[in-house]
Design an enzyme around this catalytic site. Structure first.
Site, mmCIF file in Angstrom:
data_model
loop_
_atom_site.group_PDB
_atom_site.id
_atom_site.type_symbol
_atom_site.label_atom_id
_atom_site.label_comp_id
_atom_site.label_asym_id
_atom_site.label_seq_id
_atom_site.Cartn_x
_atom_site.Cartn_y
_atom_site.Cartn_z
ATOM 1 N N GLU A 174 -0.328 2.659 6.895
ATOM 2 C CA GLU A 174 -0.613 3.761 5.975
ATOM 3 C C GLU A 174 -1.415 4.867 6.649
ATOM 4 O OE1 GLU A 174 0.943 3.946 3.288
ATOM 5 O OE2 GLU A 174 1.684 1.884 3.251
ATOM 6 N N THR A 220 -1.139 -3.275 7.036
ATOM 7 C CA THR A 220 -0.947 -2.233 6.024
ATOM 8 C C THR A 220 -1.830 -1.022 6.280
ATOM 9 O OG1 THR A 220 -0.336 -3.894 4.382
ATOM 10 C CG2 THR A 220 -0.998 -1.743 3.554
ATOM 11 N N GLY A 246 0.818 -1.194 0.000
ATOM 12 C CA GLY A 246 0.000 0.000 0.000
ATOM 13 C C GLY A 246 0.855 1.249 0.000
#
Length: 337
Positions: A161, A157, A126
């Site tokens: 992120e 992820t 990502g």
């Protein structure tokens, strides 16, 4: 503090059109991680236990879309693109003709889930852009996550992120012992860590904090206190508009839920729901299931209405209450009987 999340599934093959249940699980895990409620927090090594912080940021799938209609917080868009190259097409999934435009980025955390690996040799789980240089609130603001490598409960992820979304840099930012992520209680490190096998691993002359969500190890489980302070500063600054947004999603452990002037109870319920505080005149009640389908409609008069829900299967619902001068959408849980 809570953030509305909308997940845009942009798919070309059925494998990419991932199920709602997986999306809900990933958002729930991200919510736990940002509230220091993740069970694997207990695995943090003793040297870093006192540094564990709690961002106190809730994430939930939106229950109201930008047009005021009920939603489950998930959109699905077919694309002719077989995959999106992060280097050459980093934003192609974020608008037609290959993707879908963001819901108002000042009010929603937009997450696009698609294939960002395709035929490439490397694996990209990502990516996200820091909220600087005008990115915050722009049409390209949000997370992009690979449908396969990023949407698992082991990679973290979405949590990683989202840390970038709230301004955090990698703990190894700059890949040098002489550069830093700007956070004092994350030890300097000159490279990402890919393994948790060596509990005494040192980089830059200090024990490596490979449990940190802003590293790459497979045992990510913590934010530090100062990382949390920094993220809250961004949330109350560049991303303050998220705090004024309404429409957060369903909770699986919800007490009586109210909104000014209107209350529904008991919630969760099994067969009877009392709606209290209705205004004068005819009120339209519309029940929507988790897919956004209307499953039951009623007309109410008077300040109190009782709905018989015995024909509704157990699960999560949205109750839309439409009066003469306002519309209220409220989450509801029907429990097993």
């Amino acid at each position: 503090m809570a953030a509305n999340v909308v997940v845009h599934v942009v798919w070309n093959t059925q494998a990419e059109n991932i199920p709602d249940a997986l999306i809900q699980s990933v958002i729930q895990q991200m919510d736990q991680d940002f509230n220091a409620e993740n069970p694997d927090l207990a695995s943090v090594r003793p040297a870093f236990v006192n540094m564990i912080g709690n961002p106190d940021i809730r994430f939930c799938l939106a229950q109201v879309d930008p047009w005021g209609d009920p939603t489950n917080g998930i959109t699905r868009t077919f694309t002719t693109a077989t995959w999106f190259d992060p280097n050459w097409q980093p934003h192609a999934m974020k608008s037609p003709p290959l993707g879908i435009s963001a819901w108002d980025p000042s009010k929603y955390l937009n997450i696009w889930v698609c294939d960002i690996n395709g035929g490439s040799w490397g694996i990209v789980s990502g990516y996200t852009y820091l909220p600087t240089g005008g990115m915050a609130g722009s049409p390209n603001d949000g997370l992009v996550i690979d449908y396969q490598h990023g949407m698992t409960l082991t990679t973290r992820t979405a949590t990683h992120e989202a840390g970038h979304y709230f301004g955090l840099r990698h703990t190894f930012d700059g890949n040098s012992c002489f550069s830093d992520d700007g956070i004092a209680d994350t030890p300097n490190t000159d490279s990402p860590t890919w393994s948790c096998g060596n509990s005494n691993l040192q980089k830059c002359g200090t024990l490596t904090q490979f449990e940190n969500f802003l590293d790459y190890a497979p045992c990510l489980s913590m934010f530090t206190t100062q990382q949390c302070t920094y993220m809250n500063g961004v949330l109350n600054g560049l991303r303050a508009s998220l705090l004024t947004a309404t429409g957060c999603g369903l909770s699986t452990a919800m007490p009586e839920h109210g909104t000014p002037g209107i209350r529904i109870f008991p919630n969760p319920t099994q067969d009877l729901l009392v709606v209290e505080g209705l205004g004068p005149g005819t009120v339209h009640l519309n029940y929507y299931d988790a897919l956004g389908r209307s499953v039951m409609k009623e007309l109410a008069t008077g300040p109190v209405h009782r709905s018989d829900l015995t024909n509704l299967p157990a699960g999560g619902y949205l109750l839309s209450i439409l009066e003469q001068d306002r519309r209220v959408v409220m989450p509801l849980i029907v429990s097993d009987r």
